[in-house]
Enzyme design. Structure first.
Site, PDB file in Angstrom:
ATOM      1  N   PHE A   7      38.522  12.480  37.007  1.00 33.47           N
ATOM      2  CA  PHE A   7      37.649  11.464  37.597  1.00 33.47           C
ATOM      3  C   PHE A   7      37.676  10.241  36.680  1.00 33.47           C
ATOM      4  CE2 PHE A   7      36.199  14.886  40.137  1.00 33.47           C
ATOM      5  CZ  PHE A   7      35.463  14.369  41.196  1.00 33.47           C
ATOM      6  N   GLU A   8      37.972   9.078  37.241  1.00 33.70           N
ATOM      7  CA  GLU A   8      38.020   7.848  36.461  1.00 33.70           C
ATOM      8  C   GLU A   8      37.139   6.789  37.116  1.00 33.70           C
ATOM      9  OE1 GLU A   8      42.119   6.784  35.688  1.00 33.70           O
ATOM     10  OE2 GLU A   8      42.713   8.893  35.597  1.00 33.70           O
ATOM     11  N   ASN A   9      36.817   5.758  36.325  1.00 38.42           N
ATOM     12  CA  ASN A   9      35.963   4.662  36.806  1.00 38.42           C
ATOM     13  C   ASN A   9      34.602   5.174  37.277  1.00 38.42           C
ATOM     14  OD1 ASN A   9      37.862   2.361  36.523  1.00 38.42           O
ATOM     15  ND2 ASN A   9      39.054   3.534  38.000  1.00 38.42           N
TER      16      ASN A   9
END
Length: 210
Positions: A7-9
């Site tokens: 999971f990014e941002n």
């Protein structure tokens, strides 16, 4: 065999919620005897990109943490830096080890680089990057009959050339640069390497990996 979570941002205000989500997810997946790993960026204060990860708590929950020690620069930069210079990789590895145990940590290794196209407008030089796979770089070397120059300060080779009136440069990821990065795995007694990504590599790098 297991699940890798990337999971990014994530918004900083969701930091604790994200950690709880990983806790709940890991509890469920462990009932199926799966190995759980999670990807995190290098530690810094960038909102929604780095500060959103509670690395210490996440490391206590999952089996392994994979630090993305690449993308030192994004697709636009002045003057166009490496994807993962050796000093930058080691510095951020050391910072990550302050929160994640070595025996749970995988070092991120890039199988790609960026070709930087230089432009000049009103006396200002900028560089725009395009992702190149390792084979793409080899094709450039052969087509233009270039001998890349080794830069020990970066742990990378460097090349530059002109084509169709445009000027380019590339920091070359090769078996020589990856050998230095993977040596850090042994130096710091890490769990292993996490590579981005399968299909970008040349066959000669595989013997380097632990």
């Amino acid at each position: 065999d297991g699940i890798n979570i990337d999971f990014e941002n994530v918004a900083d205000e969701d930091r604790d919620r994200f950690t709880q989500f990983i806790r709940n997810l890991t509890t469920t997946l462990k009932k199926q005897n799966l190995i759980i790993s999670i990807d995190v960026t290098v530690p810094n204060e960038t909102p929604s990109w780095s500060h959103c990860y509670d690395r210490k708590e996440l490391a206590a929950i999952v089996d392994y943490v994979m630090v993305m020690t690449y993308d030192e620069q994004w697709a636009t930069s002045t003057p166009g830096a490496p994807v993962a210079s050796l000093p930058w990789v080691e510095k951020n590895l050391q910072k990550t080890l302050q929160e994640v145990p070595a025996n749970k940590l995988f070092l991120g290794v890039p199988f790609y680089t960026k070709r930087w196209e230089h432009t000049e407008e009103q006396g200002k030089v900028t560089a725009k990057g395009k992702t190149f796979f390792m084979e793409d770089v080899n094709a450039v070397i052969q087509t233009h009959n270039i001998q890349p120059q080794w830069r020990s300060d970066y742990g990378l080779s460097y090349l530059e050339y002109e084509e169709d009136g445009k000027y380019y440069h590339i920091w070359v990821e090769s078996k020589d640069s990856l050998a230095l990065k993977t040596a850090l795995i042994h130096t710091y007694q890490l769990a292993g390497a996490a590579c981005w990504r399968l299909g970008f590599e040349t066959p000669d790098i595989w013997p380097l990996l632990p």
